[in-house]
Scaffold this motif. Structure first.
Motif, mmCIF file in Angstrom:
data_model
loop_
_atom_site.group_PDB
_atom_site.id
_atom_site.type_symbol
_atom_site.label_atom_id
_atom_site.label_comp_id
_atom_site.label_asym_id
_atom_site.label_seq_id
_atom_site.Cartn_x
_atom_site.Cartn_y
_atom_site.Cartn_z
ATOM 1 N N VAL A 120 2.851 -4.158 -10.029
ATOM 2 C CA VAL A 120 1.686 -3.691 -10.779
ATOM 3 C C VAL A 120 0.974 -2.602 -9.984
ATOM 4 N N PRO A 121 0.860 -1.392 -10.509
ATOM 5 C CA PRO A 121 0.174 -0.320 -9.779
ATOM 6 C C PRO A 121 -1.331 -0.563 -9.711
ATOM 7 N N LEU A 122 -1.929 -0.233 -8.582
ATOM 8 C CA LEU A 122 -3.369 -0.432 -8.381
ATOM 9 C C LEU A 122 -4.130 0.782 -8.897
ATOM 10 N N ILE A 123 -4.150 0.913 -10.215
ATOM 11 C CA ILE A 123 -4.781 2.069 -10.860
ATOM 12 C C ILE A 123 -6.229 1.758 -11.229
ATOM 13 N N ASN A 124 -6.902 2.772 -11.759
ATOM 14 C CA ASN A 124 -8.268 2.623 -12.272
ATOM 15 C C ASN A 124 -9.253 2.106 -11.218
ATOM 16 N N GLY A 125 -9.070 2.505 -9.974
ATOM 17 C CA GLY A 125 -9.994 2.103 -8.923
ATOM 18 C C GLY A 125 -9.710 0.744 -8.317
ATOM 19 N N TRP A 170 0.816 -1.220 0.000
ATOM 20 C CA TRP A 170 0.000 0.000 0.000
ATOM 21 C C TRP A 170 0.848 1.269 0.000
ATOM 22 N N ASP A 171 2.064 1.171 0.488
ATOM 23 C CA ASP A 171 2.890 2.370 0.635
ATOM 24 C C ASP A 171 3.720 2.705 -0.605
ATOM 25 N N LEU A 172 3.578 1.934 -1.659
ATOM 26 C CA LEU A 172 4.331 2.186 -2.885
ATOM 27 C C LEU A 172 3.475 2.936 -3.898
ATOM 28 N N GLY A 173 3.983 4.059 -4.382
ATOM 29 C CA GLY A 173 3.259 4.809 -5.389
ATOM 30 C C GLY A 173 2.046 5.524 -4.821
ATOM 31 N N ARG A 174 1.283 6.125 -5.702
ATOM 32 C CA ARG A 174 0.124 6.907 -5.292
ATOM 33 C C ARG A 174 -1.036 6.043 -4.832
ATOM 34 N N PHE A 175 -1.216 4.896 -5.495
ATOM 35 C CA PHE A 175 -2.378 4.052 -5.202
ATOM 36 C C PHE A 175 -2.008 2.735 -4.531
ATOM 37 N N GLY A 176 -0.720 2.451 -4.410
ATOM 38 C CA GLY A 176 -0.282 1.153 -3.941
ATOM 39 C C GLY A 176 0.047 0.254 -5.128
ATOM 40 N N LYS A 177 0.751 -0.847 -4.849
ATOM 41 C CA LYS A 177 1.145 -1.759 -5.918
ATOM 42 C C LYS A 177 1.025 -3.206 -5.460
ATOM 43 N N LEU A 178 0.913 -4.088 -6.452
ATOM 44 C CA LEU A 178 0.919 -5.524 -6.204
ATOM 45 C C LEU A 178 2.266 -6.095 -6.623
ATOM 46 N N HIS A 179 2.831 -6.910 -5.756
ATOM 47 C CA HIS A 179 4.064 -7.600 -6.093
ATOM 48 C C HIS A 179 3.693 -8.955 -6.697
ATOM 49 N N VAL A 180 3.737 -9.038 -8.010
ATOM 50 C CA VAL A 180 3.396 -10.276 -8.707
ATOM 51 C C VAL A 180 4.656 -11.127 -8.771
ATOM 52 N N ARG A 181 4.739 -12.111 -7.883
ATOM 53 C CA ARG A 181 5.942 -12.931 -7.782
ATOM 54 C C ARG A 181 5.963 -14.088 -8.767
ATOM 55 N N HIS A 182 4.797 -14.449 -9.268
ATOM 56 C CA HIS A 182 4.695 -15.603 -10.161
ATOM 57 C C HIS A 182 4.156 -15.171 -11.517
ATOM 58 N N GLY A 183 4.792 -14.158 -12.102
ATOM 59 C CA GLY A 183 4.376 -13.695 -13.417
ATOM 60 C C GLY A 183 4.805 -14.661 -14.501
#
Length: 225
Positions: free
Chosen positions: A155-160, A129-142
């Motif tokens: 991955v930024p949590l954009i677009n709502g 939650w503390d990364l970037g403006r909206f928070g981000k997901l750490h996709v470890r198994h891409g």
């Protein structure tokens, strides 16, 4: 691109290539031109004065070619209709928690581009939650290239997506499990339990099934996809 260009490509450039490579390239070109014809034929004719035609024909088509299976995604308004109807269903559905889980996972896949397999493998601790403006997901198994293994990405949590995910974690997640501090706690739990009483990780079949049922209910024309 004209049929003569395809003749030269398959007859010279790919002349000594494996048959599977020639077939895959042929199918890719056929699918691409089918998409242009279905979606942009009128627009392209207005812009260029030419009618879109596929350069792959019976003369230059590699052996073993099959009909292209074109899957055009829903439009933006159609996706909005799906999630509006699906969100309204949460107030009356028989099993709220699984429906809300599937809805949230699909909402993540739509605006931020997660794959189903990636969403299933997310942990609670992967939400930053503390990364970037909206928070981000750490996709470890891409998804990675063949032989390279999984590729991580943020991955930024954009677009709502941040609001939807926060609502799920705060108001829904506790209906599956009560221990959010356990190492490896899944972001999207299953209704099934482990031997110690904790929730298992949801499977991709459950998320795919939820999306299919929602499409059938709120986008009947796309239920087949």
């Amino acid at each position: 691109m004209e049929p003569a260009d395809a003749d030269a490509y398959f007859g010279k450039v790919l002349r000594n290539s494996p048959s599977g490579t020639r077939l895959a390239r042929s199918q890719a070109l056929t699918t691409y031109f089918l998409f242009l014809k279905l979606r942009h034929k009128v627009e392209l004719h207005r812009m260029t004065g030419r009618v879109v035609e596929c350069p792959i024909d019976e003369m230059n088509r590699p052996r073993g070619a099959k009909d292209a299976q074109l899957r055009i995604p829903p439009t933006g308004p159609e996706v909005g209709t799906l999630f509006t109807g699906w969100g309204g269903e949460l107030a009356t559905c028989r099993k709220f928690a699984p429906t809300a889980r599937n809805y949230t996972a699909a909402k993540l896949m739509s605006p931020v581009g997660l794959r189903v397999s990636e969403a299933c493998k997310l942990d609670l601790t992967d939400v930053e939650w503390d990364l970037g403006r909206f928070g981000k997901l750490h996709v470890r198994h891409g998804k990675g290239a063949p032989g390279s293994g999984p590729r991580e990405r943020m991955v930024p949590l954009i677009n709502g997506a941040d609001r939807t995910l926060r609502w799920f974690i705060e108001d829904v997640w506790g209906q599956f499990d009560h221990d959010h501090t356990r190492p490896g706690t899944p972001l999207f739990p299953s209704e099934r339990k482990n031997a110690d009483g904790s929730s298992r990780r949801v499977g991709d079949d459950a998320l795919r099934g939820g999306l299919k049922d929602a499409a059938k209910a709120h986008l009947p024309g796309w239920a087949r996809s």
